[in-house]
Design an enzyme around this catalytic site. Structure first.
Site, PDB file in Angstrom:
ATOM      1  N   GLY A 254       1.530  -1.154   0.252  1.00  0.00           N
ATOM      2  CA  GLY A 254       0.177  -0.164  -0.134  1.00  0.00           C
ATOM      3  C   GLY A 254       0.729   1.146  -0.285  1.00  0.00           C
ATOM      4  O   GLY A 254       0.566   2.353  -0.643  1.00  0.00           O
ATOM      5  N   ASP A 255       1.687   1.184   0.325  1.00  0.00           N
ATOM      6  CA  ASP A 255       2.906   2.537   0.612  1.00  0.00           C
ATOM      7  C   ASP A 255       3.511   2.819  -0.753  1.00  0.00           C
ATOM      8  O   ASP A 255       3.947   4.104  -1.093  1.00  0.00           O
ATOM      9  CB  ASP A 255       3.883   2.521   1.583  1.00  0.00           C
TER      10      ASP A 255
END
Ligand code: RIB
Length: 311
Positions: A254-255
């Protein structure tokens, strides 16, 4: 040549202690794990690193602890070419740490101890204001105090700076306090916690995005892991599929999505193209172990994009 965006991350830095295991101990039981990995992490730091590796100019506003990890984290930013002049060590608190457990399918479970991240206050944002005002985009997450997040969203709006918020880890929030931002980017479980609506598939994600939009947020991207992402605005919604990869560790994906999306968008790519590229960048990060250390640099990414991204 694409514009080089200037991205500021106001957020967390952790040390990730990752154990690979097929089983979890019962209370009072000791069992063996298969493998261990120690690395730099934290949602804010990971997003900063992804943006930097994708080619952005990046600076970080963060707090680290008065332990072995604090100076090492600052050094890691410097080694990667991230401006860490607003990353300070705080006396008397630990650095943020994250014991992480990864199962054989590559799925993770993360426990975050915020430590020094919890001391990042609005006054620290003010102290970095001159540099923040020069940013094209400010990126935020939820591993720092919520008041600091709300304050920074407002700061970005006041100064006409694009603002991307990743509400991770999920917390119940005052949606009005963040409705000024440009992009709200939760994953399925974060979207679920914040709206109270289940997100098990793309259709659920659409309903959930509708609720977020109706509460005043301008644009929403719900990341859906192996299902890609849903891009939603008031004019409509589009499911942007993922690329096929062989995942071994999804930690930090997600990052990777957010840091790369901020960069691609800042380079001037249309939003949908930026999302497609970020889907691939995030997918590639799951093909090796670790968080920051699994992120591709721009030339490796461009090679993969040339091979897989057409069409
Ligand atoms: O998103 C992954 C990150 O979550 C890890 O690096 C861990 O530190 C936690 O912040």
């Amino acid at each position: 040549m694409a514009k080089r965006p200037r991205i500021a991350v106001v957020g967390s830095a952790n040390i990730d202690l990752t154990t690979f295991t097929a089983q979890f101990p019962k209370p009072g039981e000791t069992i063996f794990g298969q493998k261990f990995d120690l690395g730099f992490g934290g949602k804010g730091a990971n997003q900063a690193v992804a943006a930097k590796l994708c080619g952005a100019e990046v600076f970080m506003v963060a707090r680290v602890g008065s332990d072995l990890f604090g100076p090492a984290t600052i050094k890691n930013f410097q080694n990667l070419g991230i401006d860490a002049s607003h990353v300070r060590q705080v006396e008397g608190v630990s650095s943020g740490v994250a014991p992480i457990f990864v199962d054989p399918s590559g799925q993770n479970r993360i426990l975050v101890v915020k430590g020094a991240n919890d001391t990042l206050k609005a006054a620290d944002v003010d102290e970095a204001a001159d540099d923040l005002k020069r940013a094209d985009c400010i990126v935020l997450q939820f591993e720092i105090p919520l008041e600091t997040v709300y304050y920074t969203v407002h700061f970005a709006r006041k100064n006409g700076i694009r603002c991307i918020l990743n509400p991770a880890p999920a917390q119940l929030i005052d949606v009005k306090a963040i409705s000024d931002l440009d992009y709200f980017v939760p994953n399925e479980s974060e979207a679920e916690t914040i709206t109270g609506m289940p997100v098990r598939n793309v259709e659920d994600a659409k309903k959930c995005a509708e609720k977020l939009l109706s509460s005043g947020i301008g644009r929403v991207i719900i990341t859906l892991g192996a299902n890609g992402s849903l891009l939603a605005g008031r004019e409509g919604m589009e499911h942007v599929p993922a690329f096929n990869v062989k995942a071994v560790d999804s930690t930090g994906a997600g990052d990777a999505f957010i840091g790369s999306f901020a960069t691609f968008l800042g380079e001037g790519l249309p939003e949908r193209d930026a999302v497609r590229r970020a889907n691939l960048y995030a997918g590639l990060s799951t093909t090796s172990v670790g968080t920051q250390k699994s992120f591709y640099d721009r030339s490796r990414f461009d090679g993969e994009w040339a091979a897989k991204g057409r069409g």
